[in-house]
Design an enzyme around this catalytic site. Structure first.
Site, PDB file in Angstrom:
ATOM      1  N   ASP A 272       3.496   2.668  -1.214  1.00  0.00           N
ATOM      2  CA  ASP A 272       3.324   2.636  -2.830  1.00  0.00           C
ATOM      3  C   ASP A 272       5.186   2.787  -2.483  1.00  0.00           C
ATOM      4  O   ASP A 272       5.773   1.672  -1.870  1.00  0.00           O
ATOM      5  CB  ASP A 272       3.349   4.289  -3.185  1.00  0.00           C
TER       6      ASP A 272
ATOM      7  N   LYS B   1       2.351  -1.772  -3.565  1.00  0.00           N
ATOM      8  CA  LYS B   1       3.120  -2.442  -4.579  1.00  0.00           C
ATOM      9  C   LYS B   1       4.304  -2.271  -4.551  1.00  0.00           C
ATOM     10  O   LYS B   1       5.283  -1.171  -3.961  1.00  0.00           O
ATOM     11  CB  LYS B   1       3.076  -0.555  -5.196  1.00  0.00           C
TER      12      LYS B   1
END
Ligand code: IMP
Ligand code: MG
Length: 178
Positions: free
Chosen positions: A104, A132
Site C-alpha cells: 500500500d 496499490k
C-alpha cells in the site's frame, strides 16, 4: 468507522490463474536454486500457501514467517512497525523472497527489507499479490506482483479488516456503512 462487504474485485479463478503464473515466474527466475520464502503474518498466509503448491515439486524451498504489528488505524498504515515474531532461520547467504498480501504505502515492506538486508542474504526479492501504487510513500521494487488495484480497501484471500474476512476465497472491496 463501520464497514460492510462490497463487490467482488478479483474472482477466485483469476486469483488462482495469476498465482500459478507468479509461481512460474519465480521458478524461471531462480531455476534450481534453493529458496527461503518469508511470509508476512497474517495477511500473506493464504496467498503463500497457494503459491508454494504451484511451484515445481523439484524446487527446494524453506518457509519462514515474520510477524509484524503496525501502529496505526485498521485501514491506514503508520509506517512504524514492530516485529512481533522474528525469523527462525538464518538467511545469510540464502535466496530470500518476502511474500506479502499487499503493498500500500510501502512503509511496512521498506522497513522489513532494511532489516532483512542487514542479515546478508544472497538475494532478496519481494513477491506481493496486490499493489496499490497510487498510495505509495516510498519506493519499493516488487519483483513478482500479482494485481495492480485502485485505491480501495480490500478484504478476503488473507486480507482483513480488523481481523475479519481473511477466510473469503475471493477479494472484495469494503464500503462504509451508512
Ligand atoms: P503499507 O505499509 O501501507 O504498505 O501497508 C501494508 C499492510 O497494510 C499490508 O501488509 C496489509 O496488512 C495492510 N493493508 C494495506 N492495504 C490494505 C487493504 O486494502 N486491505 C487489507 N489490508 C491492507
Ligand atoms: Mg500484511
Amino acid at each position: 468507522m463501520n464497514f460492510e462487504l462490497g463487490d467482488v474485485l478479483i474472482r477466485r479463478e483469476d486469483i488462482g490463474q495469476r498465482v500459478r503464473e507468479m509461481a512460474s515466474d519465480i521458478s524461471s527466475a531462480y531455476g534450481d536454486k534453493e529458496l527461503v520464502l518469508v511470509g508476512v503474518l497474517k495477511g500473506a498466509v493464504v496467498f503463500l500457501s497457494d503459491l508454494i503448491r504451484s511451484l515445481p515439486v523439484s524446487m527446494v524451498i524453506e518457509l519462514d514467517f515474520l510477524g509484524v504489528s503496525s501502529y496505526g488505524s485498521s485501514t491506514e498504515s503508520s509506517g512504524v512497525v514492530r516485529i512481533i515474531k522474528d525469523l527462525d532461520i538464518n538467511i545469510s547467504g540464502r535466496n530470500v523472497i518476502v511474500v506479502e498480501d499487499i503493498v500500500d504505502t510501502g512503509l511496512t515492506l521498506s522497513y522489513l527489507m532494511n532489516i532483512l538486508r542487514e542479515r546478508d542474504p544472497e538475494t532478496l526479492d519481494v513477491c506481493a499479490l496486490l499493489d496499490k501504487p497510487s498510495r505509495r510513500k516510498t519506493d519499493i521494487d516488487i519483483a513478482f506482483r500479482g494485481f495492480e488495484i485502485p485505491d480501495e480497501f480490500v478484504v478476503g484471500y488473507g486480507l482483513d479488516y480488523s481481523g475479519k474476512w481473511r477466510n473469503l476465497p475471493e477479494i472484495y472491496t469494503v464500503t462504509e456503512k451508512s
